[in-house]
Design an enzyme around this catalytic site. Sequence first.
Site, PDB file in Angstrom:
ATOM      1  N   ASP A 320      64.848 -81.899  17.678  1.00  0.00           N
ATOM      2  CA  ASP A 320      63.484 -80.945  17.535  1.00  0.00           C
ATOM      3  C   ASP A 320      62.276 -81.798  16.559  1.00  0.00           C
ATOM      4  OD1 ASP A 320      62.909 -78.001  17.760  1.00  0.00           O
ATOM      5  OD2 ASP A 320      62.281 -78.679  15.731  1.00  0.00           O
ATOM      6  N   GLU A 364      59.237 -77.727  21.711  1.00  0.00           N
ATOM      7  CA  GLU A 364      59.318 -79.011  21.121  1.00  0.00           C
ATOM      8  C   GLU A 364      60.637 -79.685  20.930  1.00  0.00           C
ATOM      9  OE1 GLU A 364      59.307 -76.132  17.557  1.00  0.00           O
ATOM     10  OE2 GLU A 364      58.685 -76.276  19.269  1.00  0.00           O
TER      11      GLU A 364
END
Length: 447
Positions: A320, A364
């Site tokens: 992430d 993301e």
Amino acid sequence: MVKLSLKKILAKPDLLLMLENWINGLHISINILDKEEKIIMGDGGFLSSKRHPIQAGLEVIGWVEGDEKAAIIAESLSYIAYQELEKKLLAIETLDKYEEINFLYDLSAKISTCLSIEELGSLVINEVKNLVEAEQIWLMLINHKNGRLKIVADSHYPSNQKLSNSLIISHVLKTGKAEILNDVWENIADGEGNQRICSLICLPLTIQNKTIGVVNITHSKPINYSAEDLKLLTALTAQTAAAIQVAQYYDKLKEYSYTLEQKVAERTRDLEKAKQKLEKLATTDQLTQLANRRKFDQYLQYEWRRSIREKIPISLILCDVDHFKLYNDCYGHLAGDKCLKRVAKVMETIVKRSADLVARYGGEEFAIVLSNTNLEGAQKVAEDIRLAVAKRKIPHGVSGANPYVTVSLGISTTIPSLESSSKTLINTADKALYQAKERGRNCCCVL
């Protein structure tokens, strides 16, 4: 005129499956309408004011209703419809050729079996010899390129022998009517006087009122060719002319068939390329060009089953981008997209094995499937990715923890069994990722 039914095209199981894959891959909802604007696929709900045409050549055979992504499906269906149109046109054209050839073959069961001019010429000469006395027999055809007569078969007289009755031949070609002459010693001779013709019959080869050549028969003795001879020879030349056209069509058909095979092969290659392109489109994240979530799910299941069979470990890394929402809010979505692309490129650089997969998991977040990789190997890959991203020094002024873009990574490794599930691997990696964030981000964690 060839008509295509969009409904029939969409009824093909392979295409339906492909279409479902496109829709799932693009994450869109669509309606597909025929040219009468009747919905043939979709739930019928109002999706968009935009309609994208499905065309076969210049004709619109339907529409895809949906947002801008629906245009991709409309273009793909247009390509497939065009292929169907091409196949039908080629089939009709081939059928017309065969029907015309079959009609010509029916004119004569004997002569029309000859599929080459050379074979036909030999047969004609033998038949003429059976019908009348002849010293010299010529089968001549007009060369369509230069308009001159070309001898395609003769009765094997010396090759330097000259044609003496060229004026009569020209007259027969012009009028399309046969000529018969007997006892003409003083009328026909070559320029050097070393060949004389006493009797001759010159017959036109005619197809649909068009003269395509002549059969020239001569003898140096008075034969007294009769009207009956002319009648029999005229019947023969009528069949010969038909057979010649058949042979010419046959040559064209062979050439056409070869061309058709080339076209079909070319169309097949194009269709295969289009299929591969669509499959890639359905399994590729359009922003990062990594595998998308759908491809990830498929690949993880494939490697999971392989690991069960071979009793080998499989690892999963969930990654992430730290504080990415703050990054987007500060720098804008375009800069955010560019940032994700750069992070994706780093991962592709680190993960090089063909059996491994880097995918955009969502937003993301990224996922890396490492085949036949133990925990130690997975930790090394994760740490390499973390360090490589930090080394890029992508500015992140609002991170709060680091002036540059960093990533947090969660790692999970197992040796699958028939009783286990790949979901457990994902959940474990997700918990490890959460722990990495709790520890302050920019680190790798294992559970």
